[in-house]
Scaffold this motif. Structure first.
Motif, PDB file in Angstrom:
ATOM      1  N   THR A 493     -10.956   5.044 -35.663  1.00 40.80           N
ATOM      2  CA  THR A 493     -10.850   6.190 -34.752  1.00 40.80           C
ATOM      3  C   THR A 493     -12.201   6.618 -34.194  1.00 40.80           C
ATOM      4  O   THR A 493     -12.315   7.641 -33.522  1.00 40.80           O
ATOM      5  CB  THR A 493     -10.216   7.401 -35.463  1.00 40.80           C
ATOM      6  OG1 THR A 493     -10.979   7.658 -36.652  1.00 40.80           O
ATOM      7  CG2 THR A 493      -8.776   7.125 -35.827  1.00 40.80           C
ATOM      8  N   GLY A 494     -13.232   5.879 -34.489  1.00 34.00           N
ATOM      9  CA  GLY A 494     -14.541   6.187 -33.922  1.00 34.00           C
ATOM     10  C   GLY A 494     -15.351   7.172 -34.740  1.00 34.00           C
ATOM     11  O   GLY A 494     -16.429   7.600 -34.332  1.00 34.00           O
ATOM     12  N   LYS A 495     -14.838   7.523 -35.890  1.00 32.32           N
ATOM     13  CA  LYS A 495     -15.600   8.374 -36.818  1.00 32.32           C
ATOM     14  C   LYS A 495     -16.354   7.461 -37.791  1.00 32.32           C
ATOM     15  O   LYS A 495     -15.940   6.312 -37.996  1.00 32.32           O
ATOM     16  CB  LYS A 495     -14.676   9.302 -37.608  1.00 32.32           C
ATOM     17  CG  LYS A 495     -13.551   9.942 -36.801  1.00 32.32           C
ATOM     18  CD  LYS A 495     -14.031  10.974 -35.831  1.00 32.32           C
ATOM     19  CE  LYS A 495     -12.844  11.589 -35.080  1.00 32.32           C
ATOM     20  NZ  LYS A 495     -13.244  12.542 -34.053  1.00 32.32           N
ATOM     21  N   ILE A 523     -22.111   8.346 -31.394  1.00 31.18           N
ATOM     22  CA  ILE A 523     -21.045   9.069 -32.109  1.00 31.18           C
ATOM     23  C   ILE A 523     -21.566  10.471 -32.421  1.00 31.18           C
ATOM     24  O   ILE A 523     -22.630  10.598 -33.027  1.00 31.18           O
ATOM     25  CB  ILE A 523     -20.658   8.336 -33.410  1.00 31.18           C
ATOM     26  CG1 ILE A 523     -20.160   6.934 -33.081  1.00 31.18           C
ATOM     27  CG2 ILE A 523     -19.628   9.127 -34.188  1.00 31.18           C
ATOM     28  CD1 ILE A 523     -19.892   6.070 -34.312  1.00 31.18           C
ATOM     29  N   ASP A 527     -18.982  13.822 -36.215  1.00 30.83           N
ATOM     30  CA  ASP A 527     -18.083  12.722 -36.556  1.00 30.83           C
ATOM     31  C   ASP A 527     -18.718  11.746 -37.551  1.00 30.83           C
ATOM     32  O   ASP A 527     -18.150  10.700 -37.848  1.00 30.83           O
ATOM     33  CB  ASP A 527     -17.691  11.949 -35.288  1.00 30.83           C
ATOM     34  CG  ASP A 527     -16.758  12.763 -34.395  1.00 30.83           C
ATOM     35  OD1 ASP A 527     -16.233  13.798 -34.872  1.00 30.83           O
ATOM     36  OD2 ASP A 527     -16.568  12.386 -33.221  1.00 30.83           O
ATOM     37  N   GLN A 603     -16.063   4.844 -29.072  1.00 31.81           N
ATOM     38  CA  GLN A 603     -14.806   5.064 -29.801  1.00 31.81           C
ATOM     39  C   GLN A 603     -13.776   3.993 -29.413  1.00 31.81           C
ATOM     40  O   GLN A 603     -13.040   3.491 -30.280  1.00 31.81           O
ATOM     41  CB  GLN A 603     -14.262   6.472 -29.505  1.00 31.81           C
ATOM     42  CG  GLN A 603     -15.054   7.608 -30.145  1.00 31.81           C
ATOM     43  CD  GLN A 603     -16.335   7.962 -29.399  1.00 31.81           C
ATOM     44  OE1 GLN A 603     -16.574   7.507 -28.272  1.00 31.81           O
ATOM     45  NE2 GLN A 603     -17.183   8.783 -30.026  1.00 31.81           N
TER      46      GLN A 603
END
Lengths: 784, 290
Positions: A493-495, A523, A527, A603
């Motif tokens: 989820t890009g975290k 990012i 996050d 992401q």
């Protein structure tokens, strides 16, 4: 989106982002070691020696064993049965866990009670009967080094005197030649007193050894969890894979939580033997009398100059008071730490340092209290010498510094003691400080004040530090090379989770390291979860001290972020169906050159790394990097302090503190400034009030906060902070360490200010702490 | 920091407190603000068998004017004195001393009477009350008596109180004439015990000095009254000469010792400086320079 706009959105490097971790601290939701409560947990309390030097005749524990709630009483003999009575120190010496033969300092660990609650444990301590045969106590390191002095370390085979090391740096012949050419030699004898890091949280452990699995989980106050794990494996003979060191929130370290202390070892042994978790939390007095102190350097400095103020050479002889065990926390090749940075900011062509360490009947430690291994003592000595040289030569102290600074074009500069300074612009920092304080007007005001019988003083310190050890070739601790690490895992989820080998104790790692990822990978910091301090979870690292986190693990974070960005570029090219060369990177976003609307975010790429990877590319967006710094970083700055001395009482008040710091690129300027405020406050405390001293019998004076004085917000002066920025040429971000600059640089500025106020009376030195009593005595002597 | 075992009672009346204290024997202690007692207990330097907590007793927390005196109850905190209009208007020496007592945390809980009963020679209130000629009221099962502070403070940590006596208030005579007072304190940091403290009270009588009170903190086995200095000031013309002479005599009266805070010689010099400065300020407050 413009680059600048994108960078503002991600709030990466250069943004004064509020500290992520403060939310839980302000709400009282942090977890410190003493907050940890495990089922069946026992409490350990330590019996300490009331005497500084004595042979142990007998220890009778029978009454304590029988006392209410007592589960076990442990003595040195019990530990010796498991080969645990002695442990190695960080400087390659040995230290008693619990004394078996004799006690060597007041407060030394002699025995412990393990009981069902902490009150009962302490009640039972009073029932242990130890018979001592007192020996003469050695409290003066010079006397300890005399040939007929009583031998403190009779436990060490081949040790025939109280010398714990002899160490030299620089070139004696070149230095002698420089002195032969000098018009003026300025000397200074000064004692940098024994002080103490005094973290708000004292040291402690909850040791939880599972007798069935052999798994030892140690929740402890550690600035260097991995190094401690390895040392525990060596000391206790436990398999290293079975040791897990977990550091919860650490309530300040300042160097105090770098060493391994007997309490950690004893609590672990107790848990191993009893099969129950054992908590040991030292109280404030125990922390002050037995854990890592700092400084205690007796220094003799000689500065050779021409009459017009050109510095030719520097000679230093010093005796360090190391206490009963040589337990300094420092790189193993450096017997007096990095003291040889003593040439400071000056193009000193020749220097020679001779250092001798003395065993005395005092607590061991010699930790780098907010200092990169003895840099504080060095910086203090050279900056005090320069001030006194200015008085002798009749030169303005700012002007004398200016004439001798290493010039910007001389970097990288190899110092007479062998350091290669990475970058600097010392004059720019001095100029900014002088301008901000209004130096010329102040000198005029000082003249007017003197005419009225008022004593105004202006003190300058133009310090240079050396921080961020390694490189691995020159620097190791107990054989472990001083690299550091970062592991970055970007989720679908890009975290992201960033795991670092360094250990925050309040420095704000959770915020600043996330900002590095933000700038490098796009990012946003919120996050990025930053993890540290659990040896089962994070990659190996040497920990946080000596301002090394940003220079080492910060660099590792930048490098691993860039590696993942390279992989992300491959995935982005796949998603956009272009070649990698056709992509442009704005922070967090790849776009096609000439078609900026054709773009994917980091992401998008992260999701694709797990769902839609290009043919032949390994899945995932994760990686680890171990960073071996090519050199250390050399932050610098100029501090100017203005004081007024009350001639009637000797009391001195700080009127102004102007601080210019250059730590290269600032990742979070607010956190940097907070670090500088803290260091300036600590420097003030050291200059004015902090002191652990001993009477002739070796009784410690400074064993609680009514004797060991720490400045509070009431007396701490106001600070005016400014910056110049000279990037480090070798650090991936251009950053240098900064956490310790102000503690290192400021004490000399405070003391120089007091000396400056009294210089016209003939006063040349007052040793720290510069108490009102000492100032008054100096005025009386000068007036005679 | 874990104290040894002790018993604890919190009576609701003075009668019950006096009875509890008397029943507790020599090792029983009164707990008011606890700012000296609790730290000593945590270090196990003090191990009382019983604490009689007087904090729940009504009527002990007032500062009130009563027949030419100021009555300060046993539960009046240092910070209550800081905030008292009555004190600020009438007793500037108290108003000057109160904000210098230790640190804000101690001032919030510590009490004036408790500080006097602790008889620490480095205690500030001892000197202030000596300079003002104050007295305390002590209650025991056998009744009530008043004790001048000059007789209360016997030696370091030693008072003339019997083990079964509780101090219920301190009574400070309110000056009737033009008067001024001041307190000066040298400390190494906020919250430290005084290196030197000086309390002065000056009452003017038709342009000359009437009564003068001078007492010294942390320069003797108890708070020291500078009797000779007081004597030469009484009836003298106020001004730099008299104040300087008083400073010299007060320095002679001090009995300091060498310690980490400074040499005896240094402390005497600070006494001299402070007495001179404090008298000058007290004289200004009294309107003497007008």
């Amino acid at each position: 989106m413009a680059v600048a706009e994108q960078e503002r959105t991600v709030r990466g490097i250069g943004h004064s982002l509020r500290r992520h971790e403060d939310d839980r601290f302000i709400r009282g939701k942090g977890t410190y070691v003493d907050d940890i409560v495990l089922p069946g947990m026992l409490h350990m309390a330590i019996l300490r020696s009331p005497l500084a030097h004595a042979r142990i005749v007998s220890i009778d524990t029978s009454k304590a064993q029988a006392a209410e709630g007592v589960v076990a009483v442990i003595t040195g003999a019990d530990l010796a049965a498991h080969n645990l009575a002695w442990m190695p120190t960080l400087s390659g010496d040995t230290q008693a866990v619990f004394a078996t033969d004799k006690v060597r300092f007041q407060g030394q660990e002699v025995a412990a009670v393990v009981a069902e609650d902490p009150y009962l444990a302490r009640d039972a301590l009073q029932l242990i009967d130890v018979e001592y045969d007192p020996l003469p106590a050695l409290v003066d390191p010079h006397k300890a080094l005399e040939p007929d002095a009583v031998l403190i370390r009779d436990d060490k085979e081949g040790q025939t005197d109280n010398r714990c090391y002899h160490w030299e740096a620089g070139d004696p012949r070149a230095t002698d030649e420089a002195f032969a050419r000098a018009d003026v030699v300025v000397t200074l004898d000064t004692h940098y007193p024994r002080c103490h890091p005094s973290p708000m949280e004292t040291c402690g452990i909850v040791a939880d050894v599972n007798q069935a699995t052999g798994q030892a989980t140690l929740h402890m106050t550690s600035q260097a969890p991995h190094a401690h794990r390895t040392l525990f494996a060596m000391v206790a003979g436990l398999p290293e894979q079975n040791i897990r060191i977990k550091t919860p929130d650490i309530g300040g370290g300042f160097g105090n939580k770098v060493p391994i202390y007997p309490g950690y070892v004893a609590a672990t042994a107790a848990s191993l033997l009893l099969g129950r978790p054992v908590k040991w939390i030292e109280d404030r007095s125990e922390n002050l009398i037995s854990t890592g102190f700092a400084r205690d350097f007796h220094m003799h400095g000689e500065l050779a100059l021409t009459r017009d103020g050109e510095m030719l050479g520097l000679r230093v002889r010093l005796v360090s008071d190391n206490g009963a065990f040589y337990a300094d926390a420092q790189p193993s090749k450096c017997r007096a730490g990095l003291f040889h940075i003593v040439t400071g900011s000056y193009a000193l062509p020749a220097a020679h340092v001779v250092a001798d360490g003395a065993y005395t009947n005092k607590a061991p430690g010699g930790v780098a209290y907010r200092c990169s291994f003895r840099v504080t003592e060095a910086s203090f000595l050279i900056e005090r010498l320069v001030h006194n040289a200015a008085i002798e030569l009749g030169l303005d102290p700012a002007e004398l510094r200016r004439r001798n600074f290493i010039r910007p074009e001389q970097f990288p500069y190899t110092s007479a003691t062998g350091f290669v300074y990475d970058s600097g612009n010392y004059e720019a920092a001095l100029d900014l400080a002088l301008q901000q304080v209004g130096y010329d007007d102040l000198r005029e005001e000082q003249r007017r004040a003197r005419a009225e019988g008022r004593l105004l003083g202006i003190g300058i310190a133009s310090f240079t530090e050396v921080v961020g050890a390694g490189n691995h070739k020159d620097y190791d601790i107990a054989g472990i090379k001083m690299f550091d690490s970062a592991e970055l895992r970007v989720h679908p989820t890009g975290k992201a989770i960033l795991k670092i080998g360094v250990q925050t104790q309040g420095q704000g790692h959770e915020t600043t390291f996330a900002q590095i990822v933000a700038s490098e990978l796009g990012i946003p910091p919120e996050d990025v979860l930053v993890q540290y301090g659990d040896t089962d979870n994070v990659p190996y690292g040497l920990g946080t001290y000596a301002s090394r986190s940003t220079p080492t693990a910060g660099a590792a974070t930048a490098v691993i972020s860039r590696k993942l960005r390279d992989k992300a570029r491959q995935i982005a090219a796949h998603l956009l169906e272009v070649s990698e060369e056709d992509l442009e990177w704005d922070t967090g976003r790849f776009s096609v050159k000439g078609a900026p609307d054709r773009a994917v975010t980091i992401q998008d790429v992260a999701l694709a790394a797990y769902t839609n990877m290009p043919e032949g590319l390994e899945a995932g967006l994760e990686g680890v990097h171990y960073y071996d710094p090519p050199n250390m970083t050399f932050p610098f700055g100029t501090y100017v302090v203005v004081v007024e001395v009350d001639p009637g009482t000797g009391d001195w008040k700080v009127l102004r503190v102007v601080a210019v710091d250059d730590c290269g690129v600032r990742i979070n300027p607010m956190i940097v400034e907070g670090q500088i405020h803290g260091g300036l406050a600590e420097g003030f405390g050291i200059a004015k009030m902090e002191l652990i001293t001993f009477d002739e019998d070796g009784n410690c004076i400074g064993s609680n906060f009514t004797d060991y004085l720490l400045p509070t917000s009431w007396e701490t002066p106001n600070f005016e902070c400014f910056a110049t920025v000279t990037p480090s040429p070798h650090h991936p971000l251009g950053a240098k360490g900064v956490g310790e600059s102000a503690t290192v640089g400021s004490p000399a500025a405070y003391v120089n200010a007091v000396i400056d106020a009294l210089g016209h009376l003939g006063v040349r030195n007052i040793d720290m702490p510069v108490t009102s009593a000492k100032v008054w005595e100096a005025i009386q002597q000068a007036s005679r | 920091m874990y104290p040894a075992r002790f018993d604890y009672v919190a009576p609701r009346s003075l009668e019950d407190a006096v009875e509890a204290l008397a029943g507790g024997g020599d090792d029983a202690k009164v707990l008011a603000g606890g700012q000296s007692l609790i730290p000593l207990m945590k270090l196990r330097f003090a191990e009382p068998s019983l604490l009689v907590d007087i904090n729940r007793i009504p009527g002990l927390d007032g500062i009130a004017e009563d027949g030419g005196r100021l009555r300060i109850g046993a539960l009046v905190r240092h910070n209550d004195v800081v905030g008292s209009r009555l004190v600020a208007d009438r007793l500037p020496v108290m108003a000057a001393a109160a904000p210098l007592i230790s640190d804000p945390l101690v001032r919030n809980l510590g009490t004036v009477c408790g500080s006097l009963c602790h008889a620490d020679p480095a205690g500030d209130w001892g000197s202030v009350m000596l300079a003002l000629g104050a007295e305390v009221v002590a209650r025991s099962p056998s009744g009530e008596r008043t004790i001048p502070v000059s007789e209360l403070l016997v030696d370091t940590f030693t008072t003339s109180l019997a083990p079964d006596e509780i101090v219920t208030e301190v009574r400070v005579p309110l000056p009737q004439r033009r008067s001024g007072g001041h307190y000066l304190k040298l400390e190494r940091k906020v919250g430290d015990f005084a290196t030197v403290g000086v309390a002065v009270q000056l009452e003017l009588d038709d342009g000359r000095i009437g009564r003068a009170g001078i007492a010294l903190t942390a320069v003797g086995p108890r708070n020291v009254t500078a009797t000779e200095a007081e004597r030469v000031l009484a009836g003298a013309e106020p001004g730099p000469d008299a104040f300087a002479e008083a400073g010299r005599l007060a320095a002679d009266a001090a009995e300091p010792v060498d310690d980490v805070r400074g040499s005896a010689r240094y402390k005497r010099a600070v006494v001299q400086t402070f007495v001179e400065r404090a008298l000058t300020r007290a004289h200004e407050i009294a309107g003497g320079s007008r």
